[in-house]
Motif scaffolding. Structure first.
Motif, PDB file in Angstrom:
ATOM      1  N   LEU A   1       0.830  -1.207   0.000  1.00 29.84           N
ATOM      2  CA  LEU A   1       0.000   0.000   0.000  1.00 29.84           C
ATOM      3  C   LEU A   1       0.863   1.254   0.000  1.00 29.84           C
ATOM      4  CD1 LEU A   1      -2.932  -0.794   2.463  1.00 29.84           C
ATOM      5  CD2 LEU A   1      -3.005  -0.522  -0.022  1.00 29.84           C
ATOM      6  N   LEU A   2       1.932   1.207   0.791  1.00 27.30           N
ATOM      7  CA  LEU A   2       2.828   2.358   0.901  1.00 27.30           C
ATOM      8  C   LEU A   2       3.496   2.654  -0.443  1.00 27.30           C
ATOM      9  CD1 LEU A   2       3.865   4.138   3.325  1.00 27.30           C
ATOM     10  CD2 LEU A   2       5.966   2.815   3.142  1.00 27.30           C
ATOM     11  N   VAL A   3       3.986   1.577  -1.099  1.00 25.45           N
ATOM     12  CA  VAL A   3       4.678   1.762  -2.382  1.00 25.45           C
ATOM     13  C   VAL A   3       3.685   2.275  -3.425  1.00 25.45           C
ATOM     14  CG1 VAL A   3       5.819   0.518  -4.262  1.00 25.45           C
ATOM     15  CG2 VAL A   3       6.473   0.057  -1.904  1.00 25.45           C
ATOM     16  N   ALA A   4       2.468   1.658  -3.485  1.00 22.43           N
ATOM     17  CA  ALA A   4       1.462   2.068  -4.476  1.00 22.43           C
ATOM     18  C   ALA A   4       1.090   3.539  -4.274  1.00 22.43           C
ATOM     19  CB  ALA A   4       0.225   1.185  -4.348  1.00 22.43           C
ATOM     20  N   ARG A   5       0.915   3.901  -2.976  1.00 28.54           N
ATOM     21  CA  ARG A   5       0.538   5.284  -2.648  1.00 28.54           C
ATOM     22  C   ARG A   5       1.630   6.265  -3.104  1.00 28.54           C
ATOM     23  NH1 ARG A   5      -3.805   7.408  -2.037  1.00 28.54           N
ATOM     24  NH2 ARG A   5      -2.976   9.396  -2.666  1.00 28.54           N
ATOM     25  N   SER A   6       2.909   5.879  -2.834  1.00 22.97           N
ATOM     26  CA  SER A   6       4.035   6.764  -3.180  1.00 22.97           C
ATOM     27  C   SER A   6       4.111   6.936  -4.702  1.00 22.97           C
ATOM     28  CB  SER A   6       5.369   6.183  -2.705  1.00 22.97           C
ATOM     29  OG  SER A   6       5.291   5.858  -1.375  1.00 22.97           O
ATOM     30  N   LEU A   7       3.936   5.826  -5.447  1.00 25.60           N
ATOM     31  CA  LEU A   7       4.020   5.922  -6.905  1.00 25.60           C
ATOM     32  C   LEU A   7       2.898   6.797  -7.451  1.00 25.60           C
ATOM     33  CD1 LEU A   7       4.969   2.249  -7.882  1.00 25.60           C
ATOM     34  CD2 LEU A   7       6.405   4.282  -7.985  1.00 25.60           C
ATOM     35  N   THR A   8       1.676   6.614  -6.906  1.00 29.58           N
ATOM     36  CA  THR A   8       0.534   7.426  -7.360  1.00 29.58           C
ATOM     37  C   THR A   8       0.791   8.902  -7.076  1.00 29.58           C
ATOM     38  OG1 THR A   8      -0.838   5.562  -6.712  1.00 29.58           O
ATOM     39  CG2 THR A   8      -1.992   7.595  -7.208  1.00 29.58           C
ATOM     40  N   ASP A   9       1.260   9.190  -5.858  1.00 31.76           N
ATOM     41  CA  ASP A   9       1.546  10.580  -5.486  1.00 31.76           C
ATOM     42  C   ASP A   9       2.573  11.200  -6.443  1.00 31.76           C
ATOM     43  OD1 ASP A   9      -0.222  10.421  -3.497  1.00 31.76           O
ATOM     44  OD2 ASP A   9       1.224  10.342  -1.838  1.00 31.76           O
ATOM     45  N   ARG A  10       3.592  10.368  -6.783  1.00 37.07           N
ATOM     46  CA  ARG A  10       4.663  10.878  -7.652  1.00 37.07           C
ATOM     47  C   ARG A  10       4.086  11.224  -9.034  1.00 37.07           C
ATOM     48  NH1 ARG A  10       7.371   7.758 -10.756  1.00 37.07           N
ATOM     49  NH2 ARG A  10       9.094   8.638 -11.938  1.00 37.07           N
ATOM     50  N   ASP A  11       3.243  10.314  -9.577  1.00 35.19           N
ATOM     51  CA  ASP A  11       2.616  10.553 -10.887  1.00 35.19           C
ATOM     52  C   ASP A  11       1.758  11.809 -10.852  1.00 35.19           C
ATOM     53  OD1 ASP A  11       3.831   8.437 -11.981  1.00 35.19           O
ATOM     54  OD2 ASP A  11       2.062   7.139 -12.154  1.00 35.19           O
ATOM     55  N   HIS A  12       0.967  11.941  -9.782  1.00 37.20           N
ATOM     56  CA  HIS A  12       0.093  13.115  -9.662  1.00 37.20           C
ATOM     57  C   HIS A  12       0.900  14.391  -9.619  1.00 37.20           C
ATOM     58  CE1 HIS A  12      -3.761  10.945  -8.077  1.00 37.20           C
ATOM     59  NE2 HIS A  12      -3.329  10.493  -9.245  1.00 37.20           N
ATOM     60  N   GLN A  13       2.026  14.302  -8.935  1.00 37.27           N
ATOM     61  CA  GLN A  13       2.893  15.483  -8.810  1.00 37.27           C
ATOM     62  C   GLN A  13       3.423  15.902 -10.194  1.00 37.27           C
ATOM     63  OE1 GLN A  13       5.901  14.520  -6.040  1.00 37.27           O
ATOM     64  NE2 GLN A  13       5.686  16.443  -4.920  1.00 37.27           N
ATOM     65  N   ILE A  14       3.858  14.867 -10.970  1.00 39.57           N
ATOM     66  CA  ILE A  14       4.400  15.156 -12.310  1.00 39.57           C
ATOM     67  C   ILE A  14       3.308  15.812 -13.164  1.00 39.57           C
ATOM     68  CG2 ILE A  14       5.177  14.068 -14.463  1.00 39.57           C
ATOM     69  CD1 ILE A  14       6.598  11.976 -12.748  1.00 39.57           C
ATOM     70  N   ILE A  15       2.089  15.204 -13.129  1.00 38.44           N
ATOM     71  CA  ILE A  15       0.996  15.726 -13.959  1.00 38.44           C
ATOM     72  C   ILE A  15       0.654  17.159 -13.558  1.00 38.44           C
ATOM     73  CG2 ILE A  15      -1.428  15.409 -14.587  1.00 38.44           C
ATOM     74  CD1 ILE A  15      -1.003  12.389 -14.056  1.00 38.44           C
ATOM     75  N   ARG A  16       0.501  17.344 -12.226  1.00 33.50           N
ATOM     76  CA  ARG A  16       0.080  18.657 -11.749  1.00 33.50           C
ATOM     77  C   ARG A  16       1.131  19.738 -12.090  1.00 33.50           C
ATOM     78  NH1 ARG A  16      -3.635  20.276  -7.854  1.00 33.50           N
ATOM     79  NH2 ARG A  16      -4.971  19.096  -9.268  1.00 33.50           N
ATOM     80  N   SER A  17       2.413  19.430 -11.845  1.00 36.01           N
ATOM     81  CA  SER A  17       3.444  20.455 -12.078  1.00 36.01           C
ATOM     82  C   SER A  17       3.582  20.734 -13.584  1.00 36.01           C
ATOM     83  CB  SER A  17       4.782  20.034 -11.478  1.00 36.01           C
ATOM     84  OG  SER A  17       5.251  18.899 -12.140  1.00 36.01           O
ATOM     85  N   THR A  18       3.443  19.675 -14.412  1.00 34.82           N
ATOM     86  CA  THR A  18       3.538  19.884 -15.858  1.00 34.82           C
ATOM     87  C   THR A  18       2.354  20.734 -16.343  1.00 34.82           C
ATOM     88  OG1 THR A  18       4.518  17.697 -15.969  1.00 34.82           O
ATOM     89  CG2 THR A  18       3.904  18.690 -18.055  1.00 34.82           C
ATOM     90  N   LEU A  19       1.174  20.437 -15.817  1.00 29.33           N
ATOM     91  CA  LEU A  19      -0.024  21.193 -16.193  1.00 29.33           C
ATOM     92  C   LEU A  19       0.177  22.681 -15.917  1.00 29.33           C
ATOM     93  CD1 LEU A  19      -3.147  21.182 -16.923  1.00 29.33           C
ATOM     94  CD2 LEU A  19      -3.527  20.995 -14.486  1.00 29.33           C
ATOM     95  N   ILE A  20       0.692  22.973 -14.722  1.00 26.97           N
ATOM     96  CA  ILE A  20       0.898  24.377 -14.350  1.00 26.97           C
ATOM     97  C   ILE A  20       1.922  25.034 -15.277  1.00 26.97           C
ATOM     98  CG2 ILE A  20       1.750  25.903 -12.511  1.00 26.97           C
ATOM     99  CD1 ILE A  20       0.579  23.810 -10.524  1.00 26.97           C
TER     100      ILE A  20
END
Ligand code: ADP
Length: 470
Positions: free
Chosen positions: A38-57
């Motif tokens: 769960l921890l690894v899945a959560r970290s990977l999801t957070d990382r992807d979201h971060q990439i998407i969000r920062s690229t969008l901005i």
């Protein structure tokens, strides 16, 4: 055929223990693996979201400042520098008309037409679009600019899903290995935990089957509760064996020693009957009474000894003045000693006290003085003294008689044992056994010191009354 109890114990109890151990071990491992996943899945999801969000901005800012050209340039620069994997980018004008659209070539499994536009007025939202085939999804973050333009950046979950799939495979292998370890560990632990109990069972069975008390549990030096149980069990067997040997020995001795007076009784009666003489019969009857009294005295003493040794003897313990005990004993033996020409003296003024049953202590001193007077030749001396010794009092009966040979010193307290030199004297060989049994019942000790030709000294050590009970 029914199996042996120890085998059954191992199979049922042992199996249950091993299964419990393995189950606990496996549950622990599964919980740990689940949490890690769960921890690894959560970290990977957070990382992807971060990439998407920062690229969008970043892209939205570029678009606002430099229009489509600036956006294209930013996308190209990112692709060239390999800053992150290619992303889905879509720009919809205020009327939902497509202004810009970019989808990596290998993501054709996604249908851009199915991408819902967030309702007007929404400034930012996350959307998941499933692929046409498989479980991969396109994660899209949307943001509406001030002029109503909708900016969307998305990323496929494929690479994340791949990493997680590999991680699940590794975890599954790890779990199987841990389960195997748990089962083996459980079996080994159970085996070693049950070994002492099996040994105990084997020892008891051997005793029941052979009737011999020789079996013992092997002694281990681990010092745990099971070892203590084994030690206590062995100690109990030692004690039982000693008691049974003692009983067997006493029974043999009693049977042997009763034989002589009984034979004498029968002989006396037979001779008298054959003579037919009234006077001879009367004498024989008197002899028989004397003989039977001796047998009765012997049986009474044996009963007393056994009562004292087994703790059944009733003792009325109270503080008893030693001087009084000495005076009573001297009164009893003064005549016998005088008749024999032995000087009997005692410290009758002694003010020390012992915590004891008065009558039983009189019996102890009477037996010791009886022996001392009996074995000391005319002209000798018998002395009774007492001395304090910490919380105890030592009573000493000393004589100037022939003493006791070294090889007899260990045996004179045995039941029915009589020294060779004493056979000519009256006695049953029970006096000292009774003395020791009574003294021990009082939580006391009795010792003998003697050298042949230099007299004998018997020392009885008894508890003094506690200070609160003088
Ligand atoms: P008994 O006196 O009836 O033989 P006891 O049990 O009183 O039996 O004593 C056991 C043996 O110890 C005696 O047979 C004798 O050999 C020895 N014994 C006891 N007291 C003395 C003593 N004061 N001096 C020498 N020998 C003694």
């Amino acid at each position: 055929m029914s199996s042996r109890p120890s085998e059954r114990l191992r199979r049922t109890f042992g199996l249950r223990l091993a299964v419990w151990y393995a189950a606990l071990f496996a549950t622990g491992a599964i919980v740990l693996a689940g949490l890690t996943y769960l921890l690894v899945a959560r970290s990977l999801t957070d990382r992807d979201h971060q990439i998407i969000r920062s690229t969008l901005i970043r892209y939205a800012t570029q678009y606002e400042q430099g229009g489509l050209n600036a956006l294209n340039a930013a996308i190209r620069t990112d692709a060239l520098t390999g800053r992150h994997e290619p992303l889905f980018v879509r720009v919809l004008g205020p009327n939902e008309e497509a202004v810009f659209y970019s989808m990596p070539a290998d993501w054709l499994d996604f249908d851009p037409a199915s991408l819902p536009a967030p309702p007007p007025g929404t400034t930012s939202s996350w959307t998941m679009v499933p692929a046409r085939h498989g479980t991969t999804e396109l994660e899209i973050d949307s943001a509406r600019l001030d002029d109503g333009t909708l900016f969307q950046v998305g990323k496929s979950t494929e690479s994340r899903d791949e990493i997680l799939q590999r991680f699940r495979a590794v975890l599954a292998i790890g779990l199987v290995a841990m389960l195997a370890l748990g089962l083996t560990g459980g079996a080994v632990l159970t085996r070693s935990a049950l070994t002492p109990i099996r040994q105990l069972i084997d020892a008891v069975r051997s005793i029941i089957q052979t009737g011999q008390l020789r079996a013992r549990v092997p002694a281990e030096a681990a010092g745990d509760a099971i070892d203590e149980l084994g030690g206590l069990f062995n100690g109990m067997l030692d004690r039982i064996e000693t008691l049974i040997d003692g009983m067997r020995g006493s029974l043999d001795n009693v049977a042997h020693d009763l034989r002589t007076p009984m034979m004498r009784l029968r002989g006396t009666a037979e001779v008298a009957l054959q003579s037919g003489d009234a006077e001879a019969c009367r004498e024989a009857l008197a002899g028989c009474i004397e003989e039977s009294e001796q047998v009765l005295a012997m049986l009474d003493t044996l009963m007393d000894i056994s009562e004292a040794e087994t703790g059944v003897m009733k003792l009325q313990q109270e503080p008893v003045r030693v001087g009084d005990l000495f005076a009573d004993t001297v009164d009893l033996y003064a005549d016998v000693a005088e008749e024999k020409g032995v000087a009997l003296s005692a410290d009758t003024g002694c003010d020390l006290h012992v915590q004891a049953d008065r009558n039983r202590m009189r019996q102890v001193l009477a037996n010791l003085v009886d022996n001392a007077v009996k074995y000391t030749p005319a002209g000798g001396q018998v002395t009774l003294t007492a001395a304090p010794d910490a919380a105890r009092v030592r009573l000493t009966v000393r004589d100037t008689g022939p003493g006791i040979p070294p090889h007899d010193l260990d045996r004179i307290f045995d039941r029915l044992y009589r020294g060779d030199a004493s056979r000519s004297e009256r006695g049953l060989g029970l006096g000292l056994s009774l003395v020791r049994a009574i003294v021990r019942a009082h939580d006391g000790t009795v010792e003998v010191h003697s050298e042949p030709g230099r007299g004998a000294e018997f020392v009885v050590s008894l508890p003094a009354p506690s200070t609160s009970n003088p």
